[in-house]
Design an enzyme around this catalytic site. Sequence first.
Site, mmCIF file in Angstrom:
data_model
loop_
_atom_site.group_PDB
_atom_site.id
_atom_site.type_symbol
_atom_site.label_atom_id
_atom_site.label_comp_id
_atom_site.label_asym_id
_atom_site.label_seq_id
_atom_site.Cartn_x
_atom_site.Cartn_y
_atom_site.Cartn_z
ATOM 1 N N GLY A 15 42.080 7.099 48.092
ATOM 2 C CA GLY A 15 43.149 8.018 48.478
ATOM 3 C C GLY A 15 44.333 7.412 49.206
ATOM 4 N NE ARG A 38 36.302 12.482 28.110
ATOM 5 C CZ ARG A 38 36.176 11.681 29.160
ATOM 6 N NH1 ARG A 38 36.550 12.088 30.355
ATOM 7 N NH2 ARG A 38 35.695 10.461 29.025
ATOM 8 C CG HIS A 65 48.701 2.295 34.795
ATOM 9 N ND1 HIS A 65 47.371 2.541 34.534
ATOM 10 C CD2 HIS A 65 48.978 1.081 34.258
ATOM 11 C CE1 HIS A 65 46.874 1.513 33.854
ATOM 12 N NE2 HIS A 65 47.812 0.620 33.672
ATOM 13 C CD GLU A 69 48.574 6.967 22.491
ATOM 14 O OE1 GLU A 69 48.397 5.763 22.302
ATOM 15 O OE2 GLU A 69 49.490 7.634 21.946
HETATM 16 C C1 GRF Z 1 45.581 2.772 42.494
HETATM 17 O O1 GRF Z 1 45.724 1.400 42.249
HETATM 18 C C2 GRF Z 1 46.192 3.580 41.374
HETATM 19 O O2 GRF Z 1 47.308 2.972 40.818
HETATM 20 C C3 GRF Z 1 45.067 3.613 40.371
HETATM 21 O O3 GRF Z 1 43.902 3.744 41.127
HETATM 22 C C4 GRF Z 1 44.107 3.198 42.432
HETATM 23 C C5 GRF Z 1 43.801 4.288 43.400
HETATM 24 O O4 GRF Z 1 43.895 3.869 44.743
HETATM 25 N N1 GRF Z 1 45.291 4.660 39.411
HETATM 26 P P1 GRF Z 1 43.994 4.934 45.899
HETATM 27 O O5 GRF Z 1 42.821 5.889 45.728
HETATM 28 O O6 GRF Z 1 45.308 5.641 45.782
HETATM 29 O O7 GRF Z 1 43.880 4.149 47.171
#
Ligand code: GRF
Length: 213
Positions: free
Chosen positions: A11, A60, A104, A138
């Site tokens: 988080g 899902r 991402h 996607e």
């Molecule tokens: C982050 O690197 C985010 O980009 C990826 O998962 C990780 C989550 O980290 N999708 P956090 O839970 O926000 O610390």
Amino acid sequence: MKAVVLISGRGSNMESLLKAGLPVEFACVISNRPDAKGLEIAAGLCVPTAVVDHKRYHGREAFDAALAAEIDRHAPDLVILAGFMRVLTEGFVRRYEGRLINIHPALLPAFPGLHTHARALAAGVRVHGCTVHFVTPEVDVGPIIVQAAVPVLPDDDEASLSARVLEQEHRIFPMAVAWFAEGRLRVRADATVLVDGASGAMAALISPPPDEA
Ligand code: GRF
């Protein structure tokens, strides 16, 4: 503007959003894992939390329906995936299309999917980074809102590289949410995003740098 944040674990991105002083009401933080650390952080910041445990649903479709029901209780303008580690069904994504964003840890379209830092190191790229994008059915291909690039250094391992990228995630995610809240994001017909009022060019990141730098 009202937002709901979805998490699965630590988080830290969620925390960066909650603490950024954005013009946003964070109505709820929802985790698919009851033990997600981020739930405690959100509660500590007086943001309501909820758990929709994916293990309690068969398939899902059933999970996504329960998740959508929890989200819709808050009638959010924006749904934020902040380290939410579940692939979402097309039906779910379509329901929130245009108001569903994700972060991402790679410079998309390079390295979609998992283990991005290890794959970047294995590929020998000199520049790596992170991307905030609108979510489309996607995985990891939706319209890109903002990216930050960092150098990959000769002695990097997964931990050092992911820490360098994460620092930038915590900068660009609040930026993207602020732009959304201010109504400054426009997805064009070709699925590229225009950020109204954003213009300033920055110096190039060259990695490794030229000898004189
Ligand atoms: C982050 O690197 C985010 O980009 C990826 O998962 C990780 C989550 O980290 N999708 P956090 O839970 O926000 O610390």
